[in-house]
Design a protein around this motif. Structure first.
Motif, PDB file in Angstrom:
ATOM      1  N   ALA A  83     -11.093  21.091 -28.982  1.00  0.00           N
ATOM      2  CA  ALA A  83     -10.340  19.937 -29.484  1.00  0.00           C
ATOM      3  C   ALA A  83      -9.860  20.216 -30.903  1.00  0.00           C
ATOM      4  O   ALA A  83     -10.464  20.998 -31.641  1.00  0.00           O
ATOM      5  N   ARG A  84      -8.767  19.570 -31.255  1.00  0.00           N
ATOM      6  CA  ARG A  84      -8.228  19.674 -32.617  1.00  0.00           C
ATOM      7  C   ARG A  84      -7.628  18.323 -33.004  1.00  0.00           C
ATOM      8  O   ARG A  84      -6.853  17.740 -32.234  1.00  0.00           O
ATOM      9  N   ALA A  85      -8.010  17.832 -34.201  1.00  0.00           N
ATOM     10  CA  ALA A  85      -7.436  16.591 -34.732  1.00  0.00           C
ATOM     11  C   ALA A  85      -6.812  16.871 -36.095  1.00  0.00           C
ATOM     12  O   ALA A  85      -7.377  17.632 -36.891  1.00  0.00           O
ATOM     13  N   ASN A  86      -5.658  16.256 -36.373  1.00  0.00           N
ATOM     14  CA  ASN A  86      -5.111  16.342 -37.725  1.00  0.00           C
ATOM     15  C   ASN A  86      -5.638  15.157 -38.547  1.00  0.00           C
ATOM     16  O   ASN A  86      -6.358  14.291 -38.030  1.00  0.00           O
ATOM     17  N   GLU A  87      -5.286  15.113 -39.830  1.00  0.00           N
ATOM     18  CA  GLU A  87      -5.853  14.079 -40.701  1.00  0.00           C
ATOM     19  C   GLU A  87      -5.485  12.667 -40.264  1.00  0.00           C
ATOM     20  O   GLU A  87      -6.366  11.787 -40.198  1.00  0.00           O
ATOM     21  N   PRO A  88      -4.243  12.392 -39.928  1.00  0.00           N
ATOM     22  CA  PRO A  88      -3.927  11.022 -39.480  1.00  0.00           C
ATOM     23  C   PRO A  88      -4.711  10.605 -38.229  1.00  0.00           C
ATOM     24  O   PRO A  88      -5.113   9.452 -38.095  1.00  0.00           O
ATOM     25  N   ALA A  89      -4.918  11.543 -37.325  1.00  0.00           N
ATOM     26  CA  ALA A  89      -5.655  11.209 -36.110  1.00  0.00           C
ATOM     27  C   ALA A  89      -7.114  10.898 -36.426  1.00  0.00           C
ATOM     28  O   ALA A  89      -7.693   9.938 -35.892  1.00  0.00           O
ATOM     29  N   LEU A  90      -7.738  11.713 -37.314  1.00  0.00           N
ATOM     30  CA  LEU A  90      -9.128  11.444 -37.684  1.00  0.00           C
ATOM     31  C   LEU A  90      -9.227  10.124 -38.438  1.00  0.00           C
ATOM     32  O   LEU A  90     -10.181   9.356 -38.221  1.00  0.00           O
ATOM     33  N   ARG A  91      -8.249   9.841 -39.300  1.00  0.00           N
ATOM     34  CA  ARG A  91      -8.269   8.572 -40.027  1.00  0.00           C
ATOM     35  C   ARG A  91      -8.189   7.395 -39.050  1.00  0.00           C
ATOM     36  O   ARG A  91      -8.878   6.396 -39.205  1.00  0.00           O
ATOM     37  N   ARG A  92      -7.360   7.528 -38.044  1.00  0.00           N
ATOM     38  CA  ARG A  92      -7.228   6.457 -37.054  1.00  0.00           C
ATOM     39  C   ARG A  92      -8.547   6.238 -36.299  1.00  0.00           C
ATOM     40  O   ARG A  92      -8.942   5.116 -35.997  1.00  0.00           O
ATOM     41  N   MET A  93      -9.281   7.316 -36.022  1.00  0.00           N
ATOM     42  CA  MET A  93     -10.534   7.216 -35.266  1.00  0.00           C
ATOM     43  C   MET A  93     -11.730   6.853 -36.132  1.00  0.00           C
ATOM     44  O   MET A  93     -12.809   6.520 -35.613  1.00  0.00           O
ATOM     45  N   SER A  94     -11.580   6.914 -37.466  1.00  0.00           N
ATOM     46  CA  SER A  94     -12.733   6.848 -38.366  1.00  0.00           C
ATOM     47  C   SER A  94     -13.533   5.564 -38.227  1.00  0.00           C
ATOM     48  O   SER A  94     -14.773   5.590 -38.214  1.00  0.00           O
ATOM     49  N   GLU A  95     -12.878   4.437 -38.118  1.00  0.00           N
ATOM     50  CA  GLU A  95     -13.611   3.170 -38.030  1.00  0.00           C
ATOM     51  C   GLU A  95     -14.513   3.146 -36.791  1.00  0.00           C
ATOM     52  O   GLU A  95     -15.675   2.720 -36.861  1.00  0.00           O
TER      53      GLU A  95
END
Length: 360
Positions: free
Chosen positions: A324-336
């Protein structure tokens, strides 16, 4: 024996074609789950495997190629084959097994008895390399050795016990062929099990009569095995309909299943059977063809394990690694969601790893 080698070559070609098709279908893949987040799998062969080829009752070069071809097609780098000496000999191994190894390029071949061979593959010795996984049918002692060695980190796919078959037929089936096909798996040993399921009482009577004729053509030791397999270990089941016959087959979950019914009902019956190691359709597809030559797996789950497992193919020697690979916006979206779940389960380091990335 040139004829025997040609037959082995024929069988290997079918198995190779079948397993190469499976390998082609088992390709790496990935998908975008949401913007900036991809996930998938890469598929690689296991690093090493031990193949156990039994030789207690007879010699089985067919087991050698049924196990060896999928491992070779999968690309396993380190393959060891262990085989006991032929029964009643002077310690020699059946040359046909060695021919299989030569044709497949398997050079690590060891003569050793069953349980000791399984232990040697699991622990490694001065001469036998340690492997990660072992597959192959055998006696109860061999099966128990495989179970025991799992405690020491040796993986196995499933337990391959005494053979079993179920033939599901209706009044349209040829009586002589039915009897012949019931005897195929029955002759393996007195611990085998053969079940005949039909909605025709007349067919049971006719097959019983034909079995007595055909049993007389077998050597005493094979006839004895057949009587045990068809008698106390198996028998005939009379059902009211083909639907009920399917229910019996699915409950039994046979290693080998043959369907010999009116052509107009074949697809319906085959589609409804969901628990079987293999399903052979029609009376031109006997178990002996499946065991030796068709190319489908013949090392199959027994003792009801067809409810949850499958035969030995190239998939047995492959493993899947998730990527798997996530970019910063994707990780930010999942963070909560990540933090909420980590806090609920009491893993502060999990949540802190996310919080610290996005602290203002």
């Amino acid at each position: 024996d040139p004829a025997l080698e040609n037959a082995i070559v024929d069988a290997i070609s079918h198995l190779r074609a079948f397993n190469e098709q499976l390998l082609e279908r088992a390709s790496d893949w990935q998908m975008e789950i949401e913007n900036g987040l991809t996930a998938g799998e890469k598929i690689t062969p296991i690093s090493s495997v031990g193949l156990f080829v039994p030789s207690g009752k007879a010699s089985y070069p067919s087991v050698a190629y049924q196990l060896g071809v999928p491992a070779v097609v999968a690309g396993v780098k380190n393959i060891c084959l262990v085989v006991p000496p032929v029964p009643g000999g002077n310690g020699e191994v059946d040359p046909a097994v060695l021919v299989v190894c030569r044709l497949l390029g398997i050079t690590n071949v060891f003569r050793i008895n069953g349980p000791a061979g399984i232990a040697a593959l699991g622990f490694g010795t001065e001469t036998i390399p340690k492997v990660r996984k072992v597959v192959g049918p055998g006696s109860p002692a061999v099966t128990l050795a495989q179970v025991e060695m799992q405690r020491h980190g040796l993986a196995t796919m499933m337990l391959l016990g005494p053979t079993e078959s179920l033939v599901l037929a209706d009044h349209t089936a040829h009586v002589g062929r039915l009897a012949s096909d019931l005897l195929i798996e029955a002759e393996h040993g007195t611990d085998s099990s053969v079940v005949f399921v039909t909605n025709s009482e007349a067919l049971i009577d006719a097959v019983e009569e034909e079995l007595q004729i055909q049993l007389a053509d077998l050597p005493p030791v094979r006839a004895e095995a057949c009587r045990a397999s068809l008698g106390p270990n198996g028998g005939a089941v009379l059902v009211a309909s083909l639907n009920e016959a399917v229910d019996v087959a699915n409950m039994y979950a046979p290693e080998h299943c043959q369907v010999a019914v009116d052509a107009q009902y074949e697809d319906q019956v085959v589609d409804a059977i969901i628990n079987a190691g293999e399903i052979l359709i029609g009376q031109h597809t006997p178990f002996s063809a499946g065991n030796f030559l068709i190319g489908c797996p013949a090392s199959l789950p027994t003792s009801g394990f067809a409810h949850v497992s499958s035969g030995i193919t190239v998939d047995t020697f492959l493993k899947r690694t998730a990527i798997a690979r996530a970019n910063e916006p994707a990780l930010r979206r999942m963070s909560e969601s990540i933090i909420t779940l980590a806090d609920h389960e009491g893993f502060p380091a999990h949540s802190n790893a996310i919080r610290r990335r996005f602290q203002a």
